[in-house]
Motif scaffolding. Sequence first.
Motif, short mmCIF file in Angstrom:
data_model
loop_
_atom_site.label_atom_id
_atom_site.label_comp_id
_atom_site.label_asym_id
_atom_site.label_seq_id
_atom_site.Cartn_x
_atom_site.Cartn_y
_atom_site.Cartn_z
N MET A 1 0.84 -1.18 0.00
CA MET A 1 0.00 0.00 0.00
C MET A 1 0.89 1.25 0.00
SD MET A 1 -2.66 1.36 2.89
CE MET A 1 -3.58 -0.17 2.88
N SER A 2 0.58 2.21 -0.87
CA SER A 2 1.36 3.43 -0.93
C SER A 2 1.07 4.31 0.28
CB SER A 2 1.04 4.20 -2.21
OG SER A 2 -0.28 4.72 -2.15
N LYS A 3 2.01 5.23 0.53
CA LYS A 3 1.86 6.16 1.66
C LYS A 3 0.63 7.03 1.47
CE LYS A 3 4.34 9.71 4.26
NZ LYS A 3 5.59 10.51 4.34
N THR A 4 0.37 7.42 0.22
CA THR A 4 -0.80 8.26 -0.07
C THR A 4 -2.10 7.53 0.24
OG1 THR A 4 0.44 9.37 -1.83
CG2 THR A 4 -1.95 9.65 -1.84
N ASP A 5 -2.20 6.26 -0.19
CA ASP A 5 -3.41 5.46 0.08
C ASP A 5 -3.64 5.31 1.58
OD1 ASP A 5 -3.89 5.15 -2.58
OD2 ASP A 5 -2.98 3.15 -2.71
N ARG A 6 -2.57 5.10 2.32
CA ARG A 6 -2.69 4.95 3.77
C ARG A 6 -3.17 6.26 4.41
NH1 ARG A 6 -1.19 2.03 8.14
NH2 ARG A 6 -0.52 3.18 9.99
N GLU A 7 -2.61 7.38 3.98
CA GLU A 7 -3.01 8.68 4.54
C GLU A 7 -4.46 8.98 4.21
OE1 GLU A 7 -0.20 11.42 2.97
OE2 GLU A 7 1.34 10.95 4.46
N LEU A 8 -4.88 8.67 2.98
CA LEU A 8 -6.28 8.88 2.60
C LEU A 8 -7.21 8.02 3.45
CD1 LEU A 8 -6.05 9.06 -1.30
CD2 LEU A 8 -6.71 10.91 0.24
N SER A 9 -6.80 6.77 3.68
CA SER A 9 -7.62 5.87 4.50
C SER A 9 -7.73 6.38 5.92
CB SER A 9 -7.01 4.46 4.49
OG SER A 9 -7.28 3.79 3.29
N LEU A 10 -6.62 6.85 6.49
CA LEU A 10 -6.63 7.38 7.86
C LEU A 10 -7.52 8.60 7.97
CD1 LEU A 10 -2.86 6.96 8.83
CD2 LEU A 10 -4.80 5.72 9.80
N ASN A 11 -7.44 9.48 6.97
CA ASN A 11 -8.29 10.68 6.99
C ASN A 11 -9.77 10.32 6.86
OD1 ASN A 11 -6.13 12.46 7.27
ND2 ASN A 11 -5.84 12.67 5.05
N PHE A 12 -10.04 9.35 5.99
CA PHE A 12 -11.42 8.90 5.81
C PHE A 12 -11.94 8.24 7.08
CE2 PHE A 12 -14.49 5.77 3.78
CZ PHE A 12 -15.47 6.72 3.58
N TYR A 13 -11.09 7.45 7.72
CA TYR A 13 -11.45 6.79 8.98
C TYR A 13 -11.82 7.84 10.04
CZ TYR A 13 -10.75 4.06 13.29
OH TYR A 13 -10.90 3.46 14.53
N LYS A 14 -11.01 8.89 10.18
CA LYS A 14 -11.28 9.94 11.16
C LYS A 14 -12.58 10.67 10.83
CE LYS A 14 -6.39 10.69 12.22
NZ LYS A 14 -5.24 11.63 12.08
N TYR A 15 -12.78 10.90 9.54
CA TYR A 15 -14.01 11.57 9.11
C TYR A 15 -15.24 10.73 9.45
CZ TYR A 15 -17.09 14.29 6.01
OH TYR A 15 -18.09 15.06 5.50
N LEU A 16 -15.14 9.43 9.20
CA LEU A 16 -16.26 8.53 9.51
C LEU A 16 -16.53 8.47 11.01
CD1 LEU A 16 -15.80 5.46 7.13
CD2 LEU A 16 -17.40 7.35 6.93
N CYS A 17 -15.48 8.56 11.81
CA CYS A 17 -15.68 8.58 13.27
C CYS A 17 -16.51 9.77 13.70
CB CYS A 17 -14.33 8.60 13.99
SG CYS A 17 -13.46 7.01 13.96
N ASN A 18 -16.35 10.91 13.00
CA ASN A 18 -17.17 12.08 13.30
C ASN A 18 -18.61 11.89 12.88
OD1 ASN A 18 -15.02 13.52 14.41
ND2 ASN A 18 -14.47 14.47 12.46
N VAL A 19 -18.80 11.24 11.73
CA VAL A 19 -20.16 11.05 11.19
C VAL A 19 -20.89 9.93 11.92
CG1 VAL A 19 -21.50 10.47 9.12
CG2 VAL A 19 -19.42 11.86 8.92
N ILE A 20 -20.21 8.82 12.18
CA ILE A 20 -20.83 7.61 12.73
C ILE A 20 -20.59 7.45 14.22
CG2 ILE A 20 -20.83 5.08 12.58
CD1 ILE A 20 -20.06 5.52 9.55
N GLY A 21 -19.41 7.84 14.68
CA GLY A 21 -19.08 7.72 16.10
C GLY A 21 -17.72 7.09 16.31
N THR A 22 -17.01 7.56 17.31
CA THR A 22 -15.72 6.98 17.66
C THR A 22 -15.93 5.63 18.34
OG1 THR A 22 -15.68 8.04 19.82
CG2 THR A 22 -14.73 9.27 17.98
N GLU A 23 -14.84 4.95 18.58
CA GLU A 23 -14.91 3.65 19.26
C GLU A 23 -15.50 3.82 20.66
OE1 GLU A 23 -12.00 -0.24 19.89
OE2 GLU A 23 -11.22 1.62 19.05
N GLU A 24 -15.13 4.89 21.35
CA GLU A 24 -15.65 5.14 22.70
C GLU A 24 -17.15 5.44 22.67
OE1 GLU A 24 -15.88 5.21 26.61
OE2 GLU A 24 -14.06 4.68 25.50
N VAL A 25 -17.59 6.19 21.68
CA VAL A 25 -19.02 6.51 21.53
C VAL A 25 -19.82 5.24 21.29
CG1 VAL A 25 -20.71 7.60 19.99
CG2 VAL A 25 -18.74 8.90 20.81
N VAL A 26 -19.32 4.37 20.43
CA VAL A 26 -20.01 3.10 20.13
C VAL A 26 -20.13 2.25 21.39
CG1 VAL A 26 -19.80 0.91 18.89
CG2 VAL A 26 -19.41 3.06 17.69
#
Length: 605
Positions: free
Chosen positions: A1-26
């Motif tokens: 996996m390229s560094k760019t793909d990993r960074e995009l995934s991490l950013n998307f993951y953080k964004y989803l945590c805001n929309v859906i909920g963090t692990e602690e919220v769940v």
Amino acid sequence: MSKTDRELSLNFYKYLCNVIGTEEVVKTRRKLFCALDSVLRHPTFTVISSGSKAEGVDLNGSDYDLMFVLESFQVYENMIKVSLFTNKTPIIMDISDTKPGFTKLKLFDRSNKYLRHIIQFAEILEKETYISSKLFREDHMPDCMIIHGPCQSNPDNTIDFARCVRCEEWITPAHPWIYRSRSSWPDHRLVMSVVKYGVIFVPIGCKGSVNEDLEWRISFSFAEKLLIFSFSHTQLLCYAMMKIILKDIIKKKYDDLICSYFLKTIMLWLCEESNPSEWHAGNMIQCLKGCLRRLIYCVKYKTCLHYFIPENNLFESRFTDNQHKCLLDTLHNICNSLWTYIFHTDTFQRFREEQNNSCSPYLTASSLSSLSYTFLDLPFHSSHRTQIIPFIINMNDTEFSTYMLARFSNYWMQSPDGNAFIGRNKSVYTQYQKSLHCIKAGLYHDAITAWSFLASLFYKHKRFHECIDIINYTLSKCTPDKIMLSMNNSLSEQTYFKTVKEVAGLLLTCKYLIILPVSFNKPYYLLPLELTSLINDFGYTYGFPAVVYCQMLSFLCLHHLRDNRGKLYALQDLELTIQEKYYIQLNRNQLKIANNCLEIAKSMI
């Protein structure tokens, strides 16, 4: 996996945590529903919360299922296993001539000893007494409810109630699941936890079957909830994303052609067949695409095997040729233009709009809306108090124990046996102290309910001056910075709640921040006599808008004190509150109650 793909995934993951909920919220959401299940325990039934919300996924429009497993019945796989040393009515599975995943349920003994409990659901077929799933699910259905699958549902389909029966052993058709080859998930301990509970039977037959009204679906809801609880947060976010795609895109075009249970089944298979190490935040995008590709594969080959009983193909005869082609085209379009579709869904558009309109630098989903489900109609009875309280006290989480005890205390405040200020001075003092303990415990429920009940108690016993003092204090707490709890609180409110909770904890946050309707339970002991005419067959509880109720109670006190000028001022305050809809939920029922209170007040001028 390229560094760019990993960074995009991490950013998307953080964004989803805001929309859906963090692990602690769940985790917090799940704790709330597990606590609710414990409090709802009853000698005649056990409650299992299921559906998206109980799983920790609280999306707009997500459903909440309550399964009431009746303790008076016990299902056995065959007659050999029947225990005669039980007070439960024995029922036998009959899977002859039924599709895999379904069964008929027949009575073990037709003697009066057992028949009297179930005669209203019984039907005779080939000299055997079977229990009709149709009659069972329609039994005791209130006028305000509708049938939705095996459930009785409220009109907007946000809450489903299903009465079920249970087999305490893992049934033979699902035995291969225990031993089949798998990657590493679920592990042996989790498998044994699932098997230990057994299975549930819900009252709905296989559509189109000759004996559809006699058949019951074999449900693994409890097992599925345990498995989903073991998901990594990346897996849960992928599951939630698939639900968003289904709700905001697919259902708009194809209605219920694809349902959320199919997505759950596909996710369970995918998690079992993959390496758990693949499901991490840095691989979020690839994981989501993998889920979508698996859905496309299942639709393409019209194959979605039941996770526990693979002989049951959930997609069998599901699509017409035209539906199949159109659905497959849509799924391919989504997969090929994933980001365009995702970020134009209602869920993401709503999030971005709130983000743009908010003064906060960021918004994030919280567990706030899940709190509203702890205020459902709770079937408490005074005689069961000694059984319920130990469950609350023995919860592993002290904060949640206190929170649910506060909920229970406010219920108990309304019981006639705890609030009669009569008799000699010593007796009155003792009763007052008991009520005061309840009030103190109930303060962590929300900002005003306990105080409103205390004011109602004083009104009940004609202590009008004290009642007015308490009401004035209560109304002073109803400031604009509070949050009116609902099942769909805005992201701004959720972020505010989450921020305060992280600093002050759940109990203090609820005590000082949350406002909700003042709800009275049958037999409405604390409800002022002048307002009892408003009670109808709405349900077990009757809720008044908080500020409206306090102002109405103040008006009634002034009426009894013959303070005509005070009554006019109180009436003006009530009119202004209703006009401004101040802490009044914008639904027809709450607005109607508020206006009815106003009419009663006007009639007393």
